[in-house]
Design an enzyme around this catalytic site. Structure first.
Site, PDB file in Angstrom:
ATOM      1  N   ARG A 166      43.208  51.540  41.995  1.00 21.01           N
ATOM      2  CA  ARG A 166      42.025  52.368  42.196  1.00 21.01           C
ATOM      3  C   ARG A 166      42.296  53.346  43.322  1.00 21.01           C
ATOM      4  O   ARG A 166      42.986  53.031  44.288  1.00 21.01           O
ATOM      5  CB  ARG A 166      40.818  51.499  42.585  1.00 21.01           C
ATOM      6  CG  ARG A 166      40.210  50.728  41.433  1.00 21.01           C
ATOM      7  CD  ARG A 166      38.923  50.031  41.846  1.00 21.01           C
ATOM      8  NE  ARG A 166      39.133  48.946  42.766  1.00 21.01           N
ATOM      9  CZ  ARG A 166      38.903  48.996  44.072  1.00 21.01           C
ATOM     10  NH1 ARG A 166      38.400  50.088  44.621  1.00 21.01           N
ATOM     11  NH2 ARG A 166      39.134  47.964  44.843  1.00 21.01           N
TER      12      ARG A 166
ATOM     13  N   TYR B 152      44.958  54.210  35.034  1.00 27.13           N
ATOM     14  CA  TYR B 152      44.889  52.861  35.607  1.00 27.13           C
ATOM     15  C   TYR B 152      43.494  52.245  35.413  1.00 27.13           C
ATOM     16  O   TYR B 152      42.472  52.893  35.696  1.00 27.13           O
ATOM     17  CB  TYR B 152      45.252  52.873  37.111  1.00 27.13           C
ATOM     18  CG  TYR B 152      44.923  51.543  37.720  1.00 27.13           C
ATOM     19  CD1 TYR B 152      45.745  50.443  37.473  1.00 27.13           C
ATOM     20  CD2 TYR B 152      43.751  51.339  38.425  1.00 27.13           C
ATOM     21  CE1 TYR B 152      45.408  49.187  37.941  1.00 27.13           C
ATOM     22  CE2 TYR B 152      43.398  50.088  38.899  1.00 27.13           C
ATOM     23  CZ  TYR B 152      44.234  49.011  38.658  1.00 27.13           C
ATOM     24  OH  TYR B 152      43.883  47.768  39.106  1.00 27.13           O
TER      25      TYR B 152
ATOM     26  N   LYS C 246      34.056  49.083  37.220  1.00 23.10           N
ATOM     27  CA  LYS C 246      33.587  49.442  38.560  1.00 23.10           C
ATOM     28  C   LYS C 246      32.635  50.639  38.510  1.00 23.10           C
ATOM     29  O   LYS C 246      31.648  50.691  39.236  1.00 23.10           O
ATOM     30  CB  LYS C 246      34.781  49.779  39.454  1.00 23.10           C
ATOM     31  CG  LYS C 246      35.792  48.655  39.579  1.00 23.10           C
ATOM     32  CD  LYS C 246      35.191  47.424  40.174  1.00 23.10           C
ATOM     33  CE  LYS C 246      36.260  46.374  40.435  1.00 23.10           C
ATOM     34  NZ  LYS C 246      35.679  45.132  40.958  1.00 23.10           N
TER      35      LYS C 246
ATOM     36  N   HIS D 122      29.179  42.750  43.366  1.00 23.49           N
ATOM     37  CA  HIS D 122      30.606  42.447  43.189  1.00 23.49           C
ATOM     38  C   HIS D 122      30.800  40.947  43.423  1.00 23.49           C
ATOM     39  O   HIS D 122      31.296  40.532  44.471  1.00 23.49           O
ATOM     40  CB  HIS D 122      31.389  43.278  44.217  1.00 23.49           C
ATOM     41  CG  HIS D 122      32.862  43.311  43.997  1.00 23.49           C
ATOM     42  ND1 HIS D 122      33.748  43.663  44.991  1.00 23.49           N
ATOM     43  CD2 HIS D 122      33.626  43.078  42.907  1.00 23.49           C
ATOM     44  CE1 HIS D 122      34.984  43.633  44.524  1.00 23.49           C
ATOM     45  NE2 HIS D 122      34.951  43.274  43.262  1.00 23.49           N
TER      46      HIS D 122
ATOM     47  N   SER E 249      38.444  42.225  47.777  1.00 26.84           N
ATOM     48  CA  SER E 249      39.651  42.049  46.979  1.00 26.84           C
ATOM     49  C   SER E 249      40.654  41.170  47.735  1.00 26.84           C
ATOM     50  O   SER E 249      40.678  41.151  48.957  1.00 26.84           O
ATOM     51  CB  SER E 249      40.286  43.407  46.686  1.00 26.84           C
ATOM     52  OG  SER E 249      39.371  44.180  45.983  1.00 26.84           O
ATOM     53  N   ALA E 250      41.451  40.439  46.953  1.00 28.63           N
ATOM     54  CA  ALA E 250      42.522  39.597  47.505  1.00 28.63           C
ATOM     55  C   ALA E 250      42.001  38.451  48.361  1.00 28.63           C
ATOM     56  O   ALA E 250      42.675  37.975  49.263  1.00 28.63           O
ATOM     57  CB  ALA E 250      43.528  40.431  48.297  1.00 28.63           C
ATOM     58  N   CYS E 251      40.771  38.019  48.092  1.00 22.67           N
ATOM     59  CA  CYS E 251      40.246  36.858  48.804  1.00 22.67           C
ATOM     60  C   CYS E 251      39.926  35.704  47.847  1.00 22.67           C
ATOM     61  O   CYS E 251      39.236  34.759  48.216  1.00 22.67           O
ATOM     62  CB  CYS E 251      39.023  37.236  49.631  1.00 22.67           C
ATOM     63  SG  CYS E 251      39.420  38.332  51.005  1.00 22.67           S
ATOM     64  N   GLY E 252      40.412  35.803  46.591  1.00 25.99           N
ATOM     65  CA  GLY E 252      40.363  34.649  45.700  1.00 25.99           C
ATOM     66  C   GLY E 252      39.110  34.479  44.852  1.00 25.99           C
ATOM     67  O   GLY E 252      38.712  33.356  44.570  1.00 25.99           O
TER      68      GLY E 252
ATOM     69  N   THR F 251      38.693  35.241  41.551  1.00 26.22           N
ATOM     70  CA  THR F 251      39.032  34.660  40.246  1.00 26.22           C
ATOM     71  C   THR F 251      39.414  33.189  40.423  1.00 26.22           C
ATOM     72  O   THR F 251      39.050  32.337  39.609  1.00 26.22           O
ATOM     73  CB  THR F 251      40.165  35.462  39.576  1.00 26.22           C
ATOM     74  OG1 THR F 251      39.783  36.839  39.544  1.00 26.22           O
ATOM     75  CG2 THR F 251      40.419  34.994  38.153  1.00 26.22           C
TER      76      THR F 251
ATOM     77  N   ASP G 297      33.919  38.700  38.577  1.00 24.70           N
ATOM     78  CA  ASP G 297      33.970  39.958  39.324  1.00 24.70           C
ATOM     79  C   ASP G 297      32.606  40.624  39.538  1.00 24.70           C
ATOM     80  O   ASP G 297      32.380  41.201  40.584  1.00 24.70           O
ATOM     81  CB  ASP G 297      34.904  40.936  38.601  1.00 24.70           C
ATOM     82  CG  ASP G 297      35.340  42.108  39.485  1.00 24.70           C
ATOM     83  OD1 ASP G 297      35.620  41.869  40.671  1.00 24.70           O
ATOM     84  OD2 ASP G 297      35.380  43.255  38.993  1.00 24.70           O
TER      85      ASP G 297
ATOM     86  N   ASN H  40      49.980  44.988  42.173  1.00 25.80           N
ATOM     87  CA  ASN H  40      48.660  45.102  41.543  1.00 25.80           C
ATOM     88  C   ASN H  40      48.774  45.075  40.021  1.00 25.80           C
ATOM     89  O   ASN H  40      47.948  45.633  39.315  1.00 25.80           O
ATOM     90  CB  ASN H  40      47.960  46.382  42.011  1.00 25.80           C
ATOM     91  CG  ASN H  40      46.479  46.401  41.623  1.00 25.80           C
ATOM     92  OD1 ASN H  40      45.820  45.370  41.622  1.00 25.80           O
ATOM     93  ND2 ASN H  40      45.975  47.582  41.272  1.00 25.80           N
ATOM     94  N   SER H  41      49.829  44.437  39.508  1.00 31.38           N
ATOM     95  CA  SER H  41      49.930  44.315  38.041  1.00 31.38           C
ATOM     96  C   SER H  41      48.813  43.392  37.554  1.00 31.38           C
ATOM     97  O   SER H  41      48.336  42.533  38.291  1.00 31.38           O
ATOM     98  CB  SER H  41      51.304  43.792  37.637  1.00 31.38           C
ATOM     99  OG  SER H  41      51.595  42.585  38.299  1.00 31.38           O
ATOM    100  N   ARG H  42      48.412  43.591  36.321  1.00 35.11           N
ATOM    101  CA  ARG H  42      47.155  42.980  35.858  1.00 35.11           C
ATOM    102  C   ARG H  42      47.266  42.322  34.501  1.00 35.11           C
ATOM    103  O   ARG H  42      48.131  42.654  33.694  1.00 35.11           O
ATOM    104  CB  ARG H  42      46.100  44.096  35.731  1.00 35.11           C
ATOM    105  CG  ARG H  42      45.748  44.785  37.031  1.00 35.11           C
ATOM    106  CD  ARG H  42      44.739  43.995  37.784  1.00 35.11           C
ATOM    107  NE  ARG H  42      44.413  44.552  39.077  1.00 35.11           N
ATOM    108  CZ  ARG H  42      43.246  44.349  39.692  1.00 35.11           C
ATOM    109  NH1 ARG H  42      42.307  43.645  39.115  1.00 35.11           N
ATOM    110  NH2 ARG H  42      43.031  44.835  40.893  1.00 35.11           N
TER     111      ARG H  42
ATOM    112  N   ARG I 197      38.265  37.241  54.868  1.00 36.20           N
ATOM    113  CA  ARG I 197      39.506  36.684  55.399  1.00 36.20           C
ATOM    114  C   ARG I 197      39.472  36.868  56.905  1.00 36.20           C
ATOM    115  O   ARG I 197      39.693  37.971  57.398  1.00 36.20           O
ATOM    116  CB  ARG I 197      40.659  37.469  54.756  1.00 36.20           C
ATOM    117  CG  ARG I 197      42.028  36.949  54.985  1.00 36.20           C
ATOM    118  CD  ARG I 197      43.036  37.902  54.350  1.00 36.20           C
ATOM    119  NE  ARG I 197      43.178  37.710  52.929  1.00 36.20           N
ATOM    120  CZ  ARG I 197      44.023  36.858  52.354  1.00 36.20           C
ATOM    121  NH1 ARG I 197      44.809  36.122  53.098  1.00 36.20           N
ATOM    122  NH2 ARG I 197      44.090  36.758  51.049  1.00 36.20           N
TER     123      ARG I 197
ATOM    124  N   ASP J 139      40.291  22.665  46.437  1.00 34.87           N
ATOM    125  CA  ASP J 139      39.626  21.926  47.515  1.00 34.87           C
ATOM    126  C   ASP J 139      38.426  22.683  48.087  1.00 34.87           C
ATOM    127  O   ASP J 139      37.627  22.104  48.840  1.00 34.87           O
ATOM    128  CB  ASP J 139      40.640  21.569  48.604  1.00 34.87           C
ATOM    129  CG  ASP J 139      41.595  20.489  48.119  1.00 34.87           C
ATOM    130  OD1 ASP J 139      41.096  19.486  47.557  1.00 34.87           O
ATOM    131  OD2 ASP J 139      42.815  20.662  48.231  1.00 34.87           O
TER     132      ASP J 139
HETATM  133  C1  OXD Z   1      38.906  45.173  42.202  1.00 40.71           C
HETATM  134  C2  OXD Z   1      39.048  44.612  40.846  1.00 40.71           C
HETATM  135  O1  OXD Z   1      39.663  46.082  42.569  1.00 40.71           O
HETATM  136  O2  OXD Z   1      38.282  43.719  40.502  1.00 40.71           O
HETATM  137  O3  OXD Z   1      38.020  44.704  42.940  1.00 40.71           O
HETATM  138  O4  OXD Z   1      39.906  45.073  40.075  1.00 40.71           O
HETATM  139 MN    MN Z   2      36.638  43.412  41.855  1.00 45.43          MN
END
Ligand code: OXD
Ligand code: MN
Length: 591
Positions: A71, A199, A208, A228, A250-253, A255, A279, A371-373, A404, A500
């Site tokens: 993005r 992308y 989004k 979100h 993002s990147a805080c888990g 999923t 999401d 950032n591959s998906r 985080r 956990d």
């Molecule tokens: C993001 C996504 O960027 O969900 O938050 O792809």
């Molecule tokens: Mn997202």
């Protein structure tokens, strides 16, 4: 050219066709036949690669242009007539200027190409809470992704009928020119224009762009919320399911939490976790006066690297069929895919995300883009909730915020009430880790994880949260904050995380049921350390939990000063209730 029976829709499409001048127009009808036909065409042209259909049925691989992998927040605009209405956290462009500028880029951009008309629905078709969008695109990749991520086709047109209430989305890859890449939102016109990108986050306009940026604006005007957030259900041994929604940057888990597998101690008692969404949550007041959440999507657009049989077996299983992989490694040994963190056996014969031969023993670069998906259908998720497509959604017992934070935030705390909870969400932050040289502890405020996704003034957004709380009164979900990422002096995570995290969710649910005690601290209510179950954990004791729950007043005073500075941005559009909350925090920290 086929037309719908909706005159407003036809008129708009005619205008867009005149602008982009495609060779032909094809309507996406939602049939399996058309979907396969488009996959065949994309494989013939090289746009996609059909993977091993025995091992990965219905799976395909696509590589984006190397300059087009994420993005682009700096090229994403909210185009409201008044600049102030986009607020201090969004890029703004005058709508007239944006239409003119992008109009030039769109002019003739589909010459020699096909324009696909994708009628799609966010939310279950026919639900009064769902909303229709139409995306026009020159990319088969976009069409195939939208078929997975949303509900598409004739049934959506039928649902729309003659209504003018649909989001008008125009997308063209154009030349994929990064210098002229724009993602523009016109919330006052229900319109999205996206040009020069291929992308996902920039071009799957239902996600989004619509389900967060446009929908957050609609929600403010119509009295609901677009957030979100993941949504998950926890089933107890008696078969009762309680639902929570959680917002993490993002990147805080997100999923991983949405698909978590309970630790053995809970599994053997009969606890289960069900995924409703990973999401986005659309949240409304239900007939019973509680908040109910729907996942408007129909699939998962997840980050591949790091997904493996240990970190998230359910996500991995979800990607074993009907999935489009983007920018991962192509394993030529058996025509499958691989990414860093999948397993310890990278393929010897492979192609990297840039399309070059890749040998793990000699490679100097990663094979898959970070950032591959995967774009995977929700129907393939082993822990998908049976309420996933319930048009009413699911009732929320709790809302969880998180970020985080290496030191400041404790493992978990509960807001005193809704207003305090809105404060806690509005000051959400994530900080860079020790791995990033020179940047340790730098805090980026990301209110409700919506910083890049709120389609209007964030001060008004906070006000809307306060209003929603008034609507539900004492039926409001309880609000919590979690932090899985506290580190020790060597920078190692203290809390084991992943499955956990259920141990913390159990305290949260117990609080919602009035079955657990709490300790009042300057920042809110915390568990007693012994109320977080550590049975079966290696090296984590009740004393560890006590350490994870400490509130360092000196650090918090620094944080409060940082919050004050951040709040300064919003001027008089910051609700006074939130400033009062900050003053109260300050006072509590002086005691
Ligand atoms: C993001 C996504 O960027 O969900 O938050 O792809
Ligand atoms: Mn997202």
């Amino acid at each position: 050219m086929k037309k719908s029976s909706n005159p407003q829709l036809n008129k708009w499409i005619d205008e867009m066709v005149a602008l982009v001048q495609p060779d032909q127009v094809i309507w996406i009808d939602g049939s399996e036949e058309q979907r396969q036909d488009l996959y065949n065409q994309a494989c013939d042209s090289g746009e996609m690669i059909r993977l091993n259909q025995e091992k990965l049925p219905g799976c395909y691989l696509h590589r984006t242009a190397v300059n087009d992998v994420a993005r682009v927040e700096d090229r994403t605009f909210i185009c409201t007539r008044e600049k102030e209405n986009a607020g201090p956290t969004n890029n703004w462009m005058d709508p007239k200027e944006a239409y003119a500028k992008l109009g030039k880029l769109f002019e003739g951009s589909m010459k020699g190409r096909t324009m696909y008309v994708i009628p799609y629905c966010m939310g279950p078709i026919g639900s009064p809470f769902s909303k229709v969008g139409i995306e026009l695109t020159d990319s088969i990749y976009v069409v195939e992704n939208m078929i997975i991520m949303t509900r598409v086709g004739d049934a959506v047109l039928e649902m729309l009928g003659d209504s003018n209430d649909f989001v008008r989305g125009l997308h063209s890859k154009a030349q994929l020119d990064a210098e002229n890449r724009y993602i523009c939102h016109f919330p006052e016109d229900n319109t999205i224009w996206s040009v020069n990108s291929g992308y996902g986050g920039n071009v799957l306009l239902g996600k989004k762009c619509f389900a967060l940026r446009i929908a957050s604006y609609q929600g403010k005007n119509e009295g609901w919320m677009a957030e979100h957030m993941l949504i998950l259900g926890i089933e107890n041994p008696q078969g009762e399911v309680k639902y929570v929604a959680a917002a993490f940057p993002s990147a805080c888990g997100k999923t991983n939490l949405a698909m978590l597998i309970p630790p053995e101690i809970y599994k053997k008692q009969g606890y289960k976790v069900w995924t409703v969404g990973d999401d986005i949550a659309w949240i409304r007041v239900g007939e019973d006066g509680r908040l109910w959440a729907v996942n408007p999507e129909n699939g998962f657009f997840g980050v591949a690297p790091g997904t493996n049989a240990k970190s998230n077996p359910n996500a991995l299983a979800t990607t074993r069929q009907n999935t489009i992989f983007t920018n991962v490694v192509h394993n030529l040994e058996d025509n499958t895919v691989w990414w860093e963190g999948l397993d310890k056996n990278p393929p010897k014969k492979a192609i990297d995300w840039k399309g070059r031969p890749w040998d793990p023993d000699t490679a100097t670069e990663k094979g898959a883009h970070p950032n591959s998906r995967f774009t995977a259908s929700a129907s393939g998720c082993p822990c998908l909730s049976k309420e996933f497509a319930n048009p009413k959604g699911v009732p929320l017992s709790a809302i969880i915020f998180g970020g985080r934070r290496a030191k400041t935030a404790p493992l978990v705390y509960q807001a005193r009430d809704w207003e305090h909870g809105v404060f806690v969400g509005s000051v959400m932050a994530s900080e860079t880790t020790a791995a990033a040289a020179g940047a340790v502890g730098v805090v980026r405020r990301d209110p409700m994880a919506m910083l890049p996704f709120c389609g209007y003034h964030m001060g008004d957004y906070f006000q809307h949260w306060l209003e929603m709380g008034k609507k539900v009164g004492d039926k409001a979900p309880k609000i919590f904050n979690v932090n899985w990422f506290r580190t020790d002096d060597e920078g190692h995570f203290i809390w084991p995380g992943f499955g956990d995290n259920m141990r913390v969710l159990m305290w949260i649910l117990a609080r919602c049921d009035g079955k657990a005690d709490a300790v009042e601290t300057p920042i809110g209510y915390e568990p007693k350390p012994e109320d977080i179950n550590v049975e079966g954990l290696d090296g984590v004791t009740t004393q560890t939990v006590a350490d994870l729950l400490t509130v360092d007043k000196a650090l918090w005073r620094e944080d409060a000063a940082n919050i004050r500075e951040f709040y300064g941005k919003f001027g008089d559009r910051l609700p006074k209730e939130l400033m009062a909350q900050l003053d109260r925090l300050d006072a509590n920290l002086q005691e």
